[in-house]
Write an enzyme that holds these catalytic residues in place. Structure first.
Site, PDB file in Angstrom:
ATOM      1  N   VAL A 220       0.895  -1.158   0.000  1.00 60.92           N
ATOM      2  CA  VAL A 220       0.000   0.000   0.000  1.00 60.92           C
ATOM      3  C   VAL A 220       0.935   1.210   0.000  1.00 60.92           C
ATOM      4  O   VAL A 220       1.575   1.496   1.002  1.00 60.92           O
ATOM      5  CB  VAL A 220      -0.914   0.022   1.238  1.00 60.92           C
ATOM      6  N   PRO A 221       1.056   1.873  -1.136  1.00 63.23           N
ATOM      7  CA  PRO A 221       2.183   2.803  -1.332  1.00 63.23           C
ATOM      8  C   PRO A 221       2.025   4.127  -0.601  1.00 63.23           C
ATOM      9  O   PRO A 221       1.846   5.173  -1.206  1.00 63.23           O
ATOM     10  CB  PRO A 221       2.201   3.001  -2.850  1.00 63.23           C
ATOM     11  N   CYS A 222       2.147   4.069   0.713  1.00 65.61           N
ATOM     12  CA  CYS A 222       1.988   5.279   1.498  1.00 65.61           C
ATOM     13  C   CYS A 222       3.148   6.244   1.262  1.00 65.61           C
ATOM     14  O   CYS A 222       3.049   7.419   1.566  1.00 65.61           O
ATOM     15  CB  CYS A 222       1.872   4.948   2.982  1.00 65.61           C
ATOM     16  N   HIS A 223       4.232   5.742   0.673  1.00 65.02           N
ATOM     17  CA  HIS A 223       5.364   6.636   0.398  1.00 65.02           C
ATOM     18  C   HIS A 223       5.054   7.569  -0.769  1.00 65.02           C
ATOM     19  O   HIS A 223       5.811   8.484  -1.033  1.00 65.02           O
ATOM     20  CB  HIS A 223       6.615   5.816   0.104  1.00 65.02           C
ATOM     21  N   ARG A 224       3.923   7.322  -1.472  1.00 62.82           N
ATOM     22  CA  ARG A 224       3.572   8.199  -2.593  1.00 62.82           C
ATOM     23  C   ARG A 224       2.647   9.328  -2.153  1.00 62.82           C
ATOM     24  O   ARG A 224       2.057   9.999  -2.995  1.00 62.82           O
ATOM     25  CB  ARG A 224       2.929   7.395  -3.718  1.00 62.82           C
TER      26      ARG A 224
END
Length: 294
Positions: A261-265
DNA sequence: GGAATCATGTGAT
DNA sequence: ATCACATGATTCC
């Protein structure tokens, strides 16, 4: 052999050939960005790490798919603003229209997610068996957690921080039963961190354990494509609560399945990297690493 | 420009 | 009730 490599090998098979590179890369990124006042040259950094510049250059490029210079370029404010471009909004919308349990697309990895029912969430993991294991990854030691319904957690530890990392994850579902089981979690780690295996007929099964609001935020994260980014207020608008950007930030921060879940984006409105649960350096590492794979 | 300040929703205590 | 936040806009120097 570095300490990081020693730990990786003692814990599990090294599923990415570059698994041991991260510790080196992490230090380079840290010096390049945190220490930006002095902006050390590659020679300076190599000297501080006790390596030759060419060796270091090679290690870094193999890991990132980008030279150190290009990497630094890729994580600047200027570049981040471009990631926030205009095209991401339609993508976010269409994905959300698919509904709560629709398939999501991340990088080129297809993910089906299901959310736990409110009752299961309130039980704080009671009756749930969670198998976990530590695995080498391009971003340091990864702690993988899975239920029989799919991947439930993914966390990262710095060298020596495995226990703290586990506690951080485990306290989210205090009533669950945790069983160490490398064999069960290894396939997840192998698939998630190997871009060559992202395109597959079989979707990656993911189970989102969180409050209704959190799940909605995490679902919208899943619709951000590789190499793109959105702001916290974008997400707030998309889930129909335009004034809740701050609450979104908090929810993003609780994302249990980082990277997948690309929370870094998720970035601040200015394009600045405002925070990351597992360390800002790792957020930069992920964004740069992804730029090398677009 | 940058520091200080405020409105703000959610989840934990 | 109250508090801490991975925010963002506004208002002062």
């Amino acid at each position: 052999m570095t300490l990081a490599q020693h730990i990786d090998l003692s814990r599990s098979t090294d599923i990415t050939p570059d698994g041991g590179d991260y510790e080196t890369v992490r230090q380079v990124i840290e010096m390049l960005t945190l220490d930006y006042q002095s902006q050390p040259s590659l020679e300076t950094i190599a000297e501080r790490l006790g390596q030759s510049p060419t060796q270091l250059q090679k290690t870094f490029t193999r890991w990132a798919g980008l030279s150190p210079k290009a990497f630094l370029q890729a994580v600047t404010l200027d570049h981040a603003k471009r990631l926030l471009g205009r095209e991401e909004l339609p993508l976010l919308e269409t994905s959300l229209e698919l509904g709560l349990s629709g398939p999501g697309r991340l990088h080129d990895l297809f993910v089906t997610h299901e959310a736990m029912s409110p009752g299961e969430w309130k039980a704080r993991g009671a009756g749930l068996t969670i198998r976990y294991g530590y695995h080498a990854s391009p971003f340091g030691v990864a702690l993988v957690m899975a239920t029989d319904r799919g991947l439930a957690g993914l966390a990262f530890a710095d060298v020596g921080g495995e226990q703290a990392c586990f506690d951080d994850m485990a306290c989210r579902w205090p009533n669950a039963c945790f069983v160490e089981d490398q064999l069960a979690t290894a396939p997840y780690a192998a698939r998630v961190f190997d871009p060559a295996r992202w395109s597959s007929d079989e979707p990656l099964r993911v189970v989102l354990i969180g409050s209704d609001f959190q799940v909605r935020v995490w679902e919208s994260l899943l619709s951000i494509p590789l190499g793109k980014a959105v702001t916290y207020s974008d997400i707030a608008a998309k889930i129909g609560q335009p004034t809740a950007s701050r609450a979104v930030g908090a929810a993003v921060g609780r994302n249990p399945i980082s990277f997948v879940v690309p929370c870094h984006r998720a970035l601040g409105k200015s394009g600045a990297l405002t925070g990351y649960h597992w360390g800002l350096t790792r957020k930069r590492a992920m964004l740069g690493w992804e730029q090398g794979r677009v």
